[in-house]
Motif scaffolding. Sequence first.
Motif, short mmCIF file in Angstrom:
data_model
loop_
_atom_site.label_atom_id
_atom_site.label_comp_id
_atom_site.label_asym_id
_atom_site.label_seq_id
_atom_site.Cartn_x
_atom_site.Cartn_y
_atom_site.Cartn_z
N GLY A 184 -3.72 7.13 -3.83
CA GLY A 184 -3.27 5.90 -3.20
C GLY A 184 -2.88 4.85 -4.22
N MET A 185 -2.04 3.91 -3.80
CA MET A 185 -1.60 2.82 -4.67
C MET A 185 -1.80 1.49 -3.95
SD MET A 185 -0.22 3.72 -7.67
CE MET A 185 1.00 2.46 -8.03
N LEU A 204 0.85 -1.18 0.00
CA LEU A 204 0.00 0.00 0.00
C LEU A 204 0.89 1.23 0.00
CD1 LEU A 204 -2.62 -1.05 2.72
CD2 LEU A 204 -2.78 -1.35 0.24
N GLY A 205 0.46 2.24 -0.73
CA GLY A 205 1.28 3.44 -0.80
C GLY A 205 0.45 4.69 -1.03
N TYR A 206 1.10 5.81 -0.82
CA TYR A 206 0.48 7.10 -1.10
C TYR A 206 1.47 7.95 -1.87
CZ TYR A 206 -1.88 11.57 -0.63
OH TYR A 206 -2.51 12.77 -0.91
N VAL A 251 -6.09 1.42 -10.04
CA VAL A 251 -6.14 2.33 -11.19
C VAL A 251 -6.51 3.75 -10.73
CG1 VAL A 251 -6.91 2.57 -13.58
CG2 VAL A 251 -7.02 0.35 -12.46
N PRO A 252 -5.63 4.42 -9.97
CA PRO A 252 -5.98 5.73 -9.41
C PRO A 252 -5.99 6.84 -10.46
CG PRO A 252 -3.69 5.22 -8.94
CD PRO A 252 -4.28 3.99 -9.56
N ASN A 253 -6.74 7.88 -10.16
CA ASN A 253 -6.78 9.06 -11.02
C ASN A 253 -5.60 9.96 -10.68
OD1 ASN A 253 -7.51 11.23 -12.64
ND2 ASN A 253 -9.00 12.03 -11.17
#
Length: 279
Positions: free
Chosen positions: A178-179, A134-136, A208-210
């Motif tokens: 977020g990832m 998990l990431g930001y 699939v973040p914007n």
Amino acid sequence: MKKSGLILLSVMMAAFTSQVFGQTPYYNQFHQQPLLNNPALSGMKSDVVVGFGYRSQNVGSGNGAINTPTFSAILPIMQTVKRNVKRVGAAGIMVLSDRTGTNGVVRTTGVLGSFAYNLPITNMGGKVAVAMQLGYMSRSLDVNALRTGSQFNPITGNFDGTLANGETADLGNTKGFGMINLGAVYYDEDEYGDVQYYVGISGQGVNVPNVSLFDSKTDRLPFNFSALGGIRLFNDEQFIVTPNFRYFYAGPSRSQLNIGSLVHYKIDGGYDAIGRGTA
């Protein structure tokens, strides 16, 4: 305490490259950046690993460039069962900063945290490591570093950085997203815990973040699939060769295959760094 030297020669060649990926920091020497390629790779070793990486790459004939420094740390999770210590998984963290374009016009910084867990596969003799990461990330565009056609002086025909670039104000907004990354690796070890071969798959950006810098637009980060593997050859106490490959795919025009070999050579001799005591 006797120490021996270890020379690590990493020779990785990009055999097929269809496109350079800005903001997708795939290092060709992927074995040095396991948390960026497949977080499950962190579950294969019992060593504490702290690493620093840096990628610098020019794009085209102008001043465009990609610069990506990284810091990572991997901590194995060990468990004692009937006086036997075994590795059950690993936790990892990575901090990265990516600057792309002239004067680093596009900047992406972020942190990734991962957890890998080992599943014993007794009927096959190997293990499967599965992982979630998990990431930001925070992405921004330096409007002052933009160079557009509006800044060419029609009288002199030359570029004039004092002229307005003509871009809208909301282009300089910072975008956070977020990832979610997933990975799995099947591998086999010898009696000393050295990996003999491995093969794995991973998916980056499964959510699939914007990532659009425009508030009114949507720009989805493409899902990235990757596969990798390697096998240990010429394995003895002195010389080890591990041919390996990595393939990743993010669309018809965004794919790459890396093939190469990881070579270890152990230097005999050594020295006593501390000295030997007496009992």
